[in-house]
Design an enzyme around this catalytic site. Structure first.
Site, short mmCIF file in Angstrom:
data_model
loop_
_atom_site.label_atom_id
_atom_site.label_comp_id
_atom_site.label_asym_id
_atom_site.label_seq_id
_atom_site.Cartn_x
_atom_site.Cartn_y
_atom_site.Cartn_z
N PRO A 1 0.85 -1.20 0.00
CA PRO A 1 0.00 0.00 0.00
C PRO A 1 0.89 1.25 0.00
O PRO A 1 2.11 1.14 0.10
CB PRO A 1 -0.72 -0.11 1.34
CG PRO A 1 0.32 -0.73 2.24
CD PRO A 1 1.16 -1.65 1.37
N ALA B 1 -4.89 4.73 3.84
CA ALA B 1 -4.21 3.66 3.09
C ALA B 1 -5.22 2.74 2.43
O ALA B 1 -6.40 2.76 2.77
CB ALA B 1 -3.31 2.87 4.02
N ASN B 2 -4.75 1.94 1.50
CA ASN B 2 -5.54 0.86 0.94
C ASN B 2 -5.15 -0.42 1.67
O ASN B 2 -4.04 -0.53 2.18
CB ASN B 2 -5.21 0.66 -0.54
CG ASN B 2 -5.86 1.69 -1.42
OD1 ASN B 2 -6.25 2.76 -0.96
ND2 ASN B 2 -5.96 1.38 -2.68
N ARG B 3 -6.03 -1.39 1.64
CA ARG B 3 -5.75 -2.68 2.23
C ARG B 3 -4.86 -3.45 1.25
O ARG B 3 -5.25 -3.69 0.11
CB ARG B 3 -7.07 -3.42 2.36
CG ARG B 3 -7.22 -4.22 3.58
CD ARG B 3 -8.54 -4.95 3.53
NE ARG B 3 -9.61 -4.20 4.19
CZ ARG B 3 -9.75 -4.12 5.51
NH1 ARG B 3 -8.87 -4.69 6.32
NH2 ARG B 3 -10.76 -3.48 6.03
N SER B 4 -3.66 -3.76 1.64
CA SER B 4 -2.76 -4.54 0.78
C SER B 4 -1.64 -5.13 1.62
O SER B 4 -0.98 -4.43 2.38
CB SER B 4 -2.15 -3.61 -0.29
OG SER B 4 -1.08 -4.26 -0.94
#
Ligand code: C5P
Length: 219
Positions: free
Chosen positions: A17, A29-32
């Protein structure tokens, strides 16, 4: 090593992310997990490639033979990608945050006495993949990812054209792909779509790496 299929090739991979600070202790943030991107970087190195991995904040071990550059924000990722060029191929697996706060607060934002919530003003981040596609340093093979929860193939086709990528690798993240060890992907190229069965992420990674090696051999 010289006999390996990616010997002499430089391949750039982005993974994980990005974190966009709100204040010193909070971020968007993005989920990654970064697992699929790290597995791809590792597989490319196993095939003899010189691999530069530009990674957001993740909790993963750098795969053997991979050159890793850690960044936090999308803008830092864009700069690191630019600095790593030229490359024969780029695989953009990172889940880049689409927006950042216009200005991060320098000190921790405190809860107001009257309980009014702060308003965040967001601004768009650079699209690293689309920018690279249009740059004069564009790698010969440009691969993007698309994580979708619905209409996976339709969105992937549109994304390939809009971003100017050669391939889009689409995955359906409506299940438990995020952070998991398996992935089911669709490879969308100018020649149509190929859907692979659900497989461990490292198997997906090696098959993608082999396909990249084959494509770079063609021209
Ligand atoms: O538009 P979307 O985020 O779904 O596109 C996903 C693809 O674009 C991925 O390959 C991702 O790494 C890349 N991307 C990027 N820079 C952004 C947003 C996405 O490189 N700001």
């Amino acid at each position: 090593k010289a006999s390996l299929p990616l010997a002499g090739r430089h391949i750039l991979v982005t993974a994980g992310p990005t974190h966009e600070p709100i204040d010193p202790v909070r971020y968007i943030a993005n989920r990654s997990s970064g697992k699929q991107g790290f597995a791809i970087a590792g597989a490319l190195a196993m095939l003899g490639g010189r691999v530069t991995l530009v990674s957001g904040p993740v909790d993963l071990i750098t795969p053997a033979g991979v050159d890793r550059i850690d960044i936090e924000t999308a803008r830092e990722m864009a700069t690191a990608v630019d600095n790593a060029l030229p490359a024969d191929a780029a695989v953009m697996v990172a889940a880049v945050a689409d927006w950042r706060t216009e200005a991060a607060a320098e000190t921790k934002i405190k809860k107001a006495e009257d309980q009014t919530a702060p308003t965040l003003t967001l601004t768009e981040n650079p699209d690293i993949l689309a920018t690279l596609a249009r740059s004069d340093k564009r790698p010969r093979l440009l691969v993007g990812f698309a994580a979708e929860t619905n209409d996976v193939l339709a969105h992937a086709e549109t994304k390939r054209a809009r971003k100017g990528a050669d391939w889009i690798i689409a995955n359906d993240v409506s299940g438990d792909v995020m952070g998991g060890d398996r992935n089911r992907v669709h490879i969308v190229t100018g020649n149509g779509v190929e859907s692979w069965d659900d497989q461990p992420k490292d198997v997906v990674a090696m098959r993608i790496a082999e396909r990249i090696a084959a494509a770079l051999k063609e021209d």
